[in-house]
Design an enzyme around this catalytic site. Structure first.
Site, PDB file in Angstrom:
ATOM      1  N   GLU B  49       4.437   5.167  -1.109  1.00  0.00           N
ATOM      2  CA  GLU B  49       3.739   5.067  -2.060  1.00  0.00           C
ATOM      3  C   GLU B  49       2.233   5.051  -1.683  1.00  0.00           C
ATOM      4  OE1 GLU B  49       3.044   2.085  -5.518  1.00  0.00           O
ATOM      5  OE2 GLU B  49       5.187   1.833  -5.131  1.00  0.00           O
ATOM      6  N   ASP B  60      -4.071  -4.840 -10.514  1.00  0.00           N
ATOM      7  CA  ASP B  60      -3.783  -5.304  -9.177  1.00  0.00           C
ATOM      8  C   ASP B  60      -4.695  -6.672  -8.874  1.00  0.00           C
ATOM      9  OD1 ASP B  60      -2.153  -3.136  -7.673  1.00  0.00           O
ATOM     10  OD2 ASP B  60      -4.243  -1.923  -8.390  1.00  0.00           O
TER      11      ASP B  60
END
Lengths: 409, 267
Positions: B49, B60
């Site tokens: 990824e 995040d």
């Protein structure tokens, strides 16, 4: 009036703007909020309780003040009427939205609220409502803003809220919103996020506008009663844009009333140090909605700059983006120096110390008045009072008898 | 070039879950990120990824935020991200880009899908794009044969899981827990329930992310999921390393541990 459709669609779109660009984890909470909001809208008990709080707690309706000397001396002789949101409990228009959302929080059975704040006014209003309704409250505030608005940090703490200084990014409002979103996605079962302005994912823009529309509805009634006619223009400052949407919504169907939003020009749009999304940004997605965003060629958000913490934000409410594109409202930048001149002018002619945010609207009214002439009438949303800005103003005007240690730099 | 479907099929044939490793492109530098991704693949990561660093990554936690900031300060652009995805694909492991929506919209929705496909990238994960807003993206990814991966979360209703899964190709990304990215000492058991709910809606592979950092956790998730996604744990090692060489050794060791985890037989 403009023929463009100004109401949002079922998914919160205003033309190409708005919508929901959020992690899937928040979808359920936004759906729940949307349902709670729509149920409350048609529940007379909700309306009655909000109305009671507005009258007996906030002090609504807020007055409309004829700013005679300010108009004559600074606005080309135009008649300037100030919608006095600065006189609300907690000192700004923010309480209007917060009381509505805090009541919704209680209806949803949640026990904790979080909020972001720039100037601290929304944080103070959220801490206030949380105290009133017995909710836990955490406020995210950029570390830079905790310094600029130290007084409001103490107010929030006195009211029992936890203030979390955010040290990510530019350490201002944008970063506080990121951090509040991160908290929310983790705690969404028991927490409501009281977003303070008409930005963010649907239903926030529509819901916050609804709770702020009391400003515009009162103002329209008051100006008609006082003068027997509608104003030529309505002026408001635009950060995220909630006070502007609030007052605009009272006049949006009156096509003859010009709607003017004044965004922060900072050091000047040409310097790159500003918060003028319409003058210096482009359509993009930020904080859950498509709108005008200050961004670089790769879509990275560019830090904004303004002397006013409350306007220091690189995005703007999606409905403003649509009003801009359809031409129903006009937007123009006011730089720091121009805003501070208007700040001083209002202090000296009316005995009112405005928030520096609101001073941008006053500066806009000065321009409009000089352009429109002495027969013109302009309603200005005086969205907040300037107590919180005394230290910033003292530095700006070189007033040296301020205790520097009290504000941390 | 291996497709995502082939990578998952290979793992399934071997009776194990696929291991998916995440790193932001350009972290710690553009050149070194490609080197670290290749090292991951050499030690058993099946799918990489490739993160597109963004200024406002609201899903995040602090570790990925720090890495993204470093990548942005190093001047990483979406063009670099596409190039790095291409480099990774040359190792034989599929590369999927993970990107918040605004950089893709700014780049040009069709151009992004087209250029990624031309470079050899396999798909794109979009953590803040839901099917309701994805009309142009669906058209662009379909036109250029790029897999389109959306997320589901423990809070998603069955109806939404069905809707999201129907829009996905390649695999479905199941967020193990309500929260942001970052290593956790235990992975919430809501993940197993969520995977079962996704399986009821689709035949696509289901990969679990958020919070996985050890071989034991990978082994546990591999019991019920088709893929195990690890990001922050790799990044933390790189942030703590004194040099790129040291970072590479640490990344290799963790990749080996995780690769062993996804191959561990049921107790």
């Amino acid at each position: 009036m403009s023929s463009a459709k100004l109401e949002s669609d079922v998914r919160g779109h205003y033309g190409p703007y708005g919508g929901r660009f959020v992690p899937e984890a928040l979808t359920a909470a936004l759906d729940e909020l949307d349902a709670a909001f729509r149920a409350a809208l048609v529940d007379p008990a909700f309306g009655a309780e909000l109305d009671r709080l507005q009258r007996t707690y906030t002090g609504r309706p807020s007055p409309l003040t004829d700013a005679i000397r300010f108009g004559q001396e600074h606005c080309g002789g135009a008649r300037v009427l100030l919608k006095r949101e600065d006189l609300n409990h907690t000192g700004s228009h923010k309480i209007n939205n917060v009381l509505g959302q805090a009541l919704l929080t209680v209806r949803m059975g949640k026990k904790r609220v979080i909020a972001e704040t720039g100037a601290g006014q929304h944080g103070v209003a959220s801490a206030t409502a949380a105290a009133l309704m017995g909710l836990d409250c955490t406020v995210y505030m950029g570390e830079e803003d905790t310094r600029r608005q130290a007084l409001n940090v103490v107010r929030m703490q006195l009211l029992g809220a936890t203030v979390v200084p955010v040290t990510a990014g530019a350490r201002t409002l944008k970063d506080a919103i990121n951090e509040a979103m991160r908290d929310w996605v983790t705690t969404v079962d028991e927490t409501h996020y009281i977003l303070g302005t008409v930005t963010g994912p649907s239903p926030f823009p529509e819901m916050v506008r609804h709770f702020q529309s009391v400003i515009g509805h009162e103002a329209r009634e008051q100006v008609l009663e006082l003068t027997g006619r509608l104003p030529d223009a309505v002026a408001a400052c635009v950060g995220g844009g909630s006070n502007a949407m609030g007052i605009f919504s009272g006049f949006i169907d009156d096509g003859e009333v010009a709607l003017w939003g004044f965004e922060a020009g900072g050091d000047g749009v040409e310097t790159g140090r500003h918060a003028a999304r319409f003058a210096g940004g482009a359509p993009g997605v930020l904080h859950g909605a498509r709108t005008y965003v200050m961004q670089d060629e790769w879509g990275q958000t560019v830090p904004s700059h303004s002397i006013s913490a409350g306007l220091d934000y690189p995005g703007v409410g999606p409905e403003h983006a649509w009003l801009h594109d359809t031409g129903r409202a006009h937007y123009s930048p006011v730089n720091d120096a121009e805003a501070m001149s208007a700040f001083e002018a209002l202090c000296r002619t009316e005995g009112i110390i405005p928030a520096i945010e609101s001073a941008h609207a006053l500066a806009g009214a000065m321009r409009l008045g000089r352009e429109l002439g002495p027969d013109a009438m302009i309603v200005v949303n005086l969205s907040g009072r300037g107590d919180k800005d005394v230290a910033t103003a003292a530095r700006w005007f070189d007033l040296d008898d301020v205790d520097e240690s009290a504000e941390g730099r | 070039m291996t497709t995502l479907a082939q990578a998952f099929a290979t793992a399934r044939d071997e009776g194990r879950a696929a291991l998916i490793g995440y790193l932001p492109a350009g972290f710690p530098t553009v050149r070194d990120s490609a080197r670290l991704m290749r090292a991951m693949v050499e030690e058993g990561v099946d799918i990489v990824e490739v993160g597109l660093p963004y200024s406002d990554p609201l899903m995040d936690g602090p570790v990925i935020q720090a890495a993204a900031n470093q990548a942005l300060e190093a001047g990483t652009t979406p063009r670099d991200v596409i190039a790095i995805a291409g480099e990774v694909a040359q190792t034989g492991a599929p590369a999927v880009v993970m990107s918040y929506w605004n950089p893709i919209e700014r780049y040009g929705v069709d151009a992004f899908a087209r250029e990624l496909a031309a470079a050899g990238g396999s798909g794109v994960i979009t953590p803040d794009l839901t099917p309701e807003e994805s009309g142009d993206w669906t058209a662009a990814t379909s036109a250029h044969d790029v897999d389109r991966i959306f997320l589901v979360a423990p809070s998603s209703t069955d109806e939404r899981i069905g809707r999201v899964a129907a829009e996905c190709s390649g695999f479905v990304y199941a967020a193990s827990t309500m929260g942001v990215t970052g290593a956790r000492t235990s992975v919430s058991n809501s993940a197993a329930t969520l995977v079962a709910r996704v399986r009821a809606a689709t035949d696509l592979p289901v990969a679990v992310g958020l919070g996985v950092s050890t071989g034991d956790q990978a082994a546990e998730i591999a019991q019920y999921a088709d893929g195990v996604i690890v990001g922050s744990a790799f990044i933390r090692l790189i942030l703590e390393a004194a040099s790129v060489d040291e970072a590479e050794q640490a990344v290799r060791a963790l990749a080996r541990e995780l690769a062993e985890g996804v191959r561990r037989r049921s107790p």
